[in-house]
Motif scaffolding. Structure first.
Motif, PDB file in Angstrom:
ATOM      1  N   GLU A   1      22.556  55.139  47.599  1.00  9.14           N
ATOM      2  CA  GLU A   1      22.859  56.195  46.631  1.00  9.14           C
ATOM      3  C   GLU A   1      23.797  55.660  45.564  1.00  9.14           C
ATOM      4  O   GLU A   1      24.891  55.184  45.868  1.00  9.14           O
ATOM      5  CB  GLU A   1      23.509  57.384  47.326  1.00  9.14           C
ATOM      6  N   THR A   2      23.361  55.711  44.321  1.00  9.29           N
ATOM      7  CA  THR A   2      24.211  55.239  43.228  1.00  9.29           C
ATOM      8  C   THR A   2      24.452  56.364  42.232  1.00  9.29           C
ATOM      9  O   THR A   2      23.710  57.343  42.186  1.00  9.29           O
ATOM     10  CB  THR A   2      23.581  54.033  42.497  1.00  9.29           C
ATOM     11  N   TYR A   3      25.491  56.169  41.453  1.00  8.96           N
ATOM     12  CA  TYR A   3      25.875  57.126  40.426  1.00  8.96           C
ATOM     13  C   TYR A   3      26.055  56.367  39.121  1.00  8.96           C
ATOM     14  O   TYR A   3      26.469  55.215  39.114  1.00  8.96           O
ATOM     15  CB  TYR A   3      27.201  57.807  40.798  1.00  8.96           C
ATOM     16  N   THR A   4      25.758  57.039  38.022  1.00  6.39           N
ATOM     17  CA  THR A   4      25.970  56.435  36.715  1.00  6.39           C
ATOM     18  C   THR A   4      27.186  57.088  36.076  1.00  6.39           C
ATOM     19  O   THR A   4      27.284  58.314  36.042  1.00  6.39           O
ATOM     20  CB  THR A   4      24.734  56.619  35.811  1.00  6.39           C
ATOM     21  N   GLY A   5      28.084  56.254  35.598  1.00  8.48           N
ATOM     22  CA  GLY A   5      29.258  56.743  34.883  1.00  8.48           C
ATOM     23  C   GLY A   5      29.187  56.280  33.440  1.00  8.48           C
ATOM     24  O   GLY A   5      28.888  55.113  33.176  1.00  8.48           O
ATOM     25  N   ILE A   6      29.424  57.188  32.515  1.00  2.00           N
ATOM     26  CA  ILE A   6      29.384  56.890  31.079  1.00  2.00           C
ATOM     27  C   ILE A   6      30.705  57.321  30.456  1.00  2.00           C
ATOM     28  O   ILE A   6      31.185  58.429  30.703  1.00  2.00           O
ATOM     29  CB  ILE A   6      28.234  57.660  30.368  1.00  2.00           C
ATOM     30  N   ASN A   7      31.257  56.474  29.624  1.00  4.03           N
ATOM     31  CA  ASN A   7      32.466  56.784  28.878  1.00  4.03           C
ATOM     32  C   ASN A   7      32.016  57.268  27.488  1.00  4.03           C
ATOM     33  O   ASN A   7      31.771  56.467  26.598  1.00  4.03           O
ATOM     34  CB  ASN A   7      33.341  55.531  28.776  1.00  4.03           C
ATOM     35  N   LYS A   8      31.880  58.563  27.337  1.00  3.34           N
ATOM     36  CA  LYS A   8      31.373  59.141  26.095  1.00  3.34           C
ATOM     37  C   LYS A   8      32.299  58.832  24.913  1.00  3.34           C
ATOM     38  O   LYS A   8      31.828  58.602  23.796  1.00  3.34           O
ATOM     39  CB  LYS A   8      31.195  60.650  26.250  1.00  3.34           C
ATOM     40  N   THR A   9      33.590  58.799  25.157  1.00  2.00           N
ATOM     41  CA  THR A   9      34.538  58.493  24.083  1.00  2.00           C
ATOM     42  C   THR A   9      34.271  57.111  23.509  1.00  2.00           C
ATOM     43  O   THR A   9      34.200  56.931  22.288  1.00  2.00           O
ATOM     44  CB  THR A   9      35.994  58.587  24.598  1.00  2.00           C
ATOM     45  N   TYR A  10      34.092  56.124  24.396  1.00  2.00           N
ATOM     46  CA  TYR A  10      33.823  54.773  23.916  1.00  2.00           C
ATOM     47  C   TYR A  10      32.425  54.683  23.296  1.00  2.00           C
ATOM     48  O   TYR A  10      32.240  53.993  22.289  1.00  2.00           O
ATOM     49  CB  TYR A  10      33.980  53.741  25.049  1.00  2.00           C
ATOM     50  N   ALA A  11      31.465  55.393  23.859  1.00  2.00           N
ATOM     51  CA  ALA A  11      30.112  55.412  23.292  1.00  2.00           C
ATOM     52  C   ALA A  11      30.164  55.900  21.846  1.00  2.00           C
ATOM     53  O   ALA A  11      29.559  55.301  20.939  1.00  2.00           O
ATOM     54  CB  ALA A  11      29.190  56.289  24.124  1.00  2.00           C
ATOM     55  N   ASP A  12      30.901  56.990  21.619  1.00  2.00           N
ATOM     56  CA  ASP A  12      31.037  57.515  20.250  1.00  2.00           C
ATOM     57  C   ASP A  12      31.739  56.506  19.344  1.00  2.00           C
ATOM     58  O   ASP A  12      31.341  56.313  18.191  1.00  2.00           O
ATOM     59  CB  ASP A  12      31.828  58.832  20.261  1.00  2.00           C
TER      60      ASP A  12
ATOM     61  N   PHE B   1      39.191  40.667  36.056  1.00  4.89           N
ATOM     62  CA  PHE B   1      38.826  41.423  34.860  1.00  4.89           C
ATOM     63  C   PHE B   1      39.166  42.902  35.019  1.00  4.89           C
ATOM     64  O   PHE B   1      39.612  43.548  34.071  1.00  4.89           O
ATOM     65  CB  PHE B   1      37.342  41.228  34.520  1.00  4.89           C
ATOM     66  N   ALA B   2      38.952  43.456  36.214  1.00  6.55           N
ATOM     67  CA  ALA B   2      39.259  44.872  36.439  1.00  6.55           C
ATOM     68  C   ALA B   2      40.731  45.161  36.205  1.00  6.55           C
ATOM     69  O   ALA B   2      41.087  46.217  35.667  1.00  6.55           O
ATOM     70  CB  ALA B   2      38.853  45.283  37.848  1.00  6.55           C
ATOM     71  N   SER B   3      41.589  44.219  36.565  1.00  6.37           N
ATOM     72  CA  SER B   3      43.021  44.440  36.378  1.00  6.37           C
ATOM     73  C   SER B   3      43.445  44.242  34.920  1.00  6.37           C
ATOM     74  O   SER B   3      44.592  44.520  34.579  1.00  6.37           O
ATOM     75  CB  SER B   3      43.832  43.506  37.285  1.00  6.37           C
TER      76      SER B   3
ATOM     77  N   VAL C   1      34.956  51.942  34.365  1.00 11.09           N
ATOM     78  CA  VAL C   1      34.577  52.871  33.290  1.00 11.09           C
ATOM     79  C   VAL C   1      35.759  53.789  33.002  1.00 11.09           C
ATOM     80  O   VAL C   1      36.064  54.082  31.851  1.00 11.09           O
ATOM     81  CB  VAL C   1      33.308  53.672  33.654  1.00 11.09           C
ATOM     82  N   GLU C   2      36.425  54.208  34.051  1.00 18.80           N
ATOM     83  CA  GLU C   2      37.620  55.048  33.878  1.00 18.80           C
ATOM     84  C   GLU C   2      38.706  54.310  33.110  1.00 18.80           C
ATOM     85  O   GLU C   2      39.555  54.933  32.483  1.00 18.80           O
ATOM     86  CB  GLU C   2      38.146  55.502  35.238  1.00 18.80           C
ATOM     87  N   GLU C   3      38.655  52.980  33.131  1.00 17.17           N
ATOM     88  CA  GLU C   3      39.633  52.157  32.420  1.00 17.17           C
ATOM     89  C   GLU C   3      39.176  51.792  31.011  1.00 17.17           C
ATOM     90  O   GLU C   3      39.845  51.020  30.330  1.00 17.17           O
ATOM     91  CB  GLU C   3      39.923  50.884  33.219  1.00 17.17           C
ATOM     92  N   GLY C   4      38.004  52.308  30.574  1.00 20.56           N
ATOM     93  CA  GLY C   4      37.607  52.111  29.191  1.00 20.56           C
ATOM     94  C   GLY C   4      36.222  51.564  28.935  1.00 20.56           C
ATOM     95  O   GLY C   4      35.713  51.667  27.823  1.00 20.56           O
ATOM     96  N   ALA C   5      35.578  50.933  29.917  1.00 17.63           N
ATOM     97  CA  ALA C   5      34.246  50.361  29.699  1.00 17.63           C
ATOM     98  C   ALA C   5      33.240  51.460  29.371  1.00 17.63           C
ATOM     99  O   ALA C   5      33.460  52.638  29.661  1.00 17.63           O
ATOM    100  CB  ALA C   5      33.793  49.578  30.924  1.00 17.63           C
ATOM    101  N   LEU C   6      32.125  51.070  28.777  1.00 13.65           N
ATOM    102  CA  LEU C   6      31.100  52.036  28.380  1.00 13.65           C
ATOM    103  C   LEU C   6      30.416  52.684  29.578  1.00 13.65           C
ATOM    104  O   LEU C   6      30.276  53.902  29.631  1.00 13.65           O
ATOM    105  CB  LEU C   6      30.045  51.359  27.494  1.00 13.65           C
TER     106      LEU C   6
END
Length: 181
Positions: A164-175, A96-98, A122-127
Motif C-alpha cells: 500500500e502506497t500513498y502519494t504526497g504532493i507539495n502544492k505550494t512548491y508545485a505552484d 539529503f533528508a537532513s 515532501v513535508e520538508e519542501g520537495a514536490l
C-alpha cells in the motif's frame, strides 16, 4: 527473499523507486535529463539509485548522477547538478533528508521538480513522493510475527514488501515552479 534460509525473515521497507520515477515523469513529462542525487556513504541510497538508473535505462531516459559525502557537500553538489537537469530524484537518504532546506534552496532557484523517496521529505519542501506509512509497515510486521509465533518457519517464510502506497504532493512548491496538479 522468497526463501531467506536460516532463522531470519521480515518486512522490507524498500521504497517504491519505480513508482517514484513514474511520478516524476508524470509531473514533468518533458524532462530530458533526470538528476539522481544521493550520499555515496549510504549503501541503501546506492541500491535505490541503481534501481532508478536501471529503470530509466529501460525507458531510454538520460540521467546525471551526483553524489555528496556529507551534508556540507550538498549545496555544491546541487549547484552543479541543477544546472544540467530538468528534474531531480533523491531516494530515501539520511544525508539529503537532513538537508532538505539546502536541497530546496538549490532546486527552487532553477524551478526544478524534486521527487523524493520518503513522504517526510515532501513535508520538508520537495514536490512529491510515492511512499508508505511506517504504521502500515508495523502492522504488517506484527502479522508476520504472529505467523512465526504460531509455528511458521522463518527460513521458508518469504520476505514481504509494503504494497500500500500513498502519494504526497507539495502544492505550494508545485505552484512556485509552475506545475499544475
Amino acid at each position: 527473499n522468497e526463501a531467506p534460509g536460516g532463522n531470519i525473515t521480515g518486512v522490507s521497507d524498500l521504497t517504491p523507486v519505480i513508482q517514484q520515477i513514474d511520478l516524476l515523469l508524470k509531473l514533468k513529462p518533458d524532462a530530458q535529463n533526470i538528476g539522481l542525487a544521493y550520499c555515496s556513504n549510504e549503501v541503501n541510497s546506492e541500491i535505490q539509485i541503481n534501481m532508478a538508473k536501471e529503470y530509466l535505462d529501460s525507458l531510454g531516459k538520460e540521467y546525471t548522477v551526483a553524489t555528496a559525502v556529507t551534508t556540507n557537500d550538498i549545496a555544491q553538489t546541487l549547484s552543479v547538478l541543477t544546472e544540467k537537469v530538468d528534474a531531480l530524484y533523491i531516494p530515501v537518504d539520511n544525508t539529503f533528508a537532513s538537508s532538505m532546506p539546502t536541497v530546496m534552496d538549490a532546486c527552487s532557484q532553477n524551478k526544478l521538480p524534486v521527487v523524493v523517496g520518503a513522504l517526510a521529505m515532501v513535508e520538508e519542501g520537495a514536490l512529491a513522493s510515492c511512499g508508505f506509512d511506517y504504521y502500515d509497515c508495523g502492522v504488517q510486521s506484527g502479522k508476520m510475527a504472529a505467523k512465526l509465533l504460531n509455528g511458521a518457519d522463518p527460513a521458508t517464510t518469504p520476505v514481504e514488501f509494503i504494497s500500500e502506497t500513498y502519494t504526497g504532493i507539495n502544492k505550494t512548491y508545485a505552484d512556485e515552479i509552475g506545475i499544475t496538479i
